[in-house]
Design a protein around this motif. Structure first.
Motif, PDB file in Angstrom:
ATOM      1  N   PHE A 107      10.701  12.473 -12.718  1.00  0.00           N
ATOM      2  CA  PHE A 107      11.736  11.796 -13.493  1.00  0.00           C
ATOM      3  C   PHE A 107      13.098  12.271 -12.996  1.00  0.00           C
ATOM      4  N   GLN A 108      14.027  11.352 -12.911  1.00  0.00           N
ATOM      5  CA  GLN A 108      15.365  11.737 -12.482  1.00  0.00           C
ATOM      6  C   GLN A 108      16.036  12.633 -13.513  1.00  0.00           C
ATOM      7  N   THR A 109      15.819  12.340 -14.788  1.00  0.00           N
ATOM      8  CA  THR A 109      16.425  13.114 -15.874  1.00  0.00           C
ATOM      9  C   THR A 109      15.416  13.263 -16.999  1.00  0.00           C
ATOM     10  N   ARG A 110      15.665  14.198 -17.899  1.00  0.00           N
ATOM     11  CA  ARG A 110      14.838  14.308 -19.094  1.00  0.00           C
ATOM     12  C   ARG A 110      15.002  13.078 -19.976  1.00  0.00           C
ATOM     13  N   ILE A 112      10.668   6.790 -21.785  1.00  0.00           N
ATOM     14  CA  ILE A 112       9.268   6.383 -21.599  1.00  0.00           C
ATOM     15  C   ILE A 112       8.429   6.764 -22.818  1.00  0.00           C
ATOM     16  N   LEU A 113       8.656   7.980 -23.364  1.00  0.00           N
ATOM     17  CA  LEU A 113       7.920   8.384 -24.566  1.00  0.00           C
ATOM     18  C   LEU A 113       8.151   7.405 -25.712  1.00  0.00           C
ATOM     19  N   ASP A 114       9.365   6.882 -25.811  1.00  0.00           N
ATOM     20  CA  ASP A 114       9.678   5.926 -26.883  1.00  0.00           C
ATOM     21  C   ASP A 114       8.800   4.682 -26.822  1.00  0.00           C
ATOM     22  N   ARG A 126       9.999  15.196 -29.598  1.00  0.00           N
ATOM     23  CA  ARG A 126       9.902  14.554 -28.288  1.00  0.00           C
ATOM     24  C   ARG A 126      10.865  15.223 -27.298  1.00  0.00           C
ATOM     25  N   GLU A 127      12.071  15.536 -27.769  1.00  0.00           N
ATOM     26  CA  GLU A 127      13.028  16.226 -26.901  1.00  0.00           C
ATOM     27  C   GLU A 127      12.500  17.599 -26.504  1.00  0.00           C
ATOM     28  N   LEU A 128      11.839  18.279 -27.441  1.00  0.00           N
ATOM     29  CA  LEU A 128      11.208  19.562 -27.132  1.00  0.00           C
ATOM     30  C   LEU A 128      10.098  19.374 -26.105  1.00  0.00           C
TER      31      LEU A 128
END
Length: 309
Positions: A176-179, A185-187, A200-202
């Protein structure tokens, strides 16, 4: 990005464990050193620090030991050929011995999710020759939604679902380019619909690492490793025999069997007399991430009921 950031508590102590093949696993100690010792690990492809919203609720009362499975979390990625269920069973035994040496021997309560819960069951099995003659590793254990084969179910159907899960993992995006890209994608993935945005951020922080070329991020547990364990579940889940193999008091908290499943279908153990079983209504396979407080209450109540405190 979510407004509220979940902080991972700093460990009170660390223990580096050299495993049989020379790889190293970093074990962390949190909480109350005078409390009942809880030993925790995580699900396939995840990391123990991701579960901090769950286990940090236990640190006031318990001596909390957390570790990552090999090739996950804090641990470096080693050879793929060593990444299998028998090796994970041997790792778990080695880690417990090292914890006793580093922090003192005392009774342990295992608290595990998904694949680590299956490893715990197999580690105390009377079926596997490698562990059948060894003492049970835990005084008691709380297992969250272990991947199990339901006796009487269609073996071909179980095998097909497990194969499908492994194929999906092998197609997972590895970099992934960024977190933020990872979070977007998780969304879109139904599996994480019940997981709050801060968790999710964790997950982005605990399951991704900087790529070696410093061009973005990559999975800490590569997809080839995660899918390999998903394939192994097909062969090892049927070996769990609660009536003849279970050697310590066990509570199993399952996903809601009425919900669509994220990995394998939830297995109800209500008719197994040797297991204290319940499920958490409205929760999927990721129940400790979805309802960390309720799951911590289950652990606390089980330890109290068994007089282990």
């Amino acid at each position: 990005m979510p407004a509220r950031r979940i902080e991972i508590p700093e460990p009170a102590d660390l223990c580096e464990v050299r495993l049989d093949d020379g790889s190293v696993s970093t074990v962390r100690r949190h909480g109350n050193p005078d409390g009942v010792r809880l030993v925790l690990s995580h699900g396939n492809g995840l990391a123990s620090d991701l579960y901090a919203p769950f286990w940090s609720r236990l640190t006031d009362d318990f001596d909390v030991i957390v570790y990552d499975l090999r090739n996950h979390g804090w641990n470096r990625v080693g050879p793929l050929e060593h990444h299998n269920v028998p090796t994970l069973i041997a790792d778990a035994r080695a880690i417990l011995r090292a914890v006793d040496r580093a922090f003192g021997r005392r009774p342990r309560v295992g608290v595990f999710h998904s694949i680590s819960a299956l490893i715990a069951l197999l580690s105390s099995s009377r079926v596997l020759p490698a562990v059948a003659g060894l003492p049970p590793p835990f005084r008691a254990q709380v297992l969250f939604d272990p991947p199990l084969y339901k006796p009487g179910a269609d073996p071909a159907a179980f095998d097909a679902v497990a194969r499908l899960a492994a194929r999906r993992i092998r197609r997972r995006q590895p970099r992934f380019q960024t977190r933020e890209e990872f979070l977007e994608i998780l969304d879109l993935i139904p599996t994480f619909r019940r997981v709050a945005p801060p968790v999710r951020e964790l997950m982005a922080r605990t399951t991704l690492r900087r790529s070696p070329d410093d061009e973005g991020y990559e999975l800490r547990c590569p997809r080839e490793y995660e899918s390999r364990i998903a394939d192994y579940v097909r062969g090892f889940a049927p070996l769990v025999d609660f009536d003849n193999s279970l050697r310590c008091p066990t509570r199993v908290l399952g996903a809601d069997p009425t919900l669509p499943f994220a990995f394998l279908p939830a297995v109800s153990l209500g008719d197994v007399v040797t297991v204290d079983y319940d499920f958490l209504p409205g929760c999927s396979h990721l129940l400790q991430l979805e309802e960390p407080e309720a799951c911590a209450d289950v652990v606390r109540a089980f330890v109290a009921e068994r007089g282990l405190g």
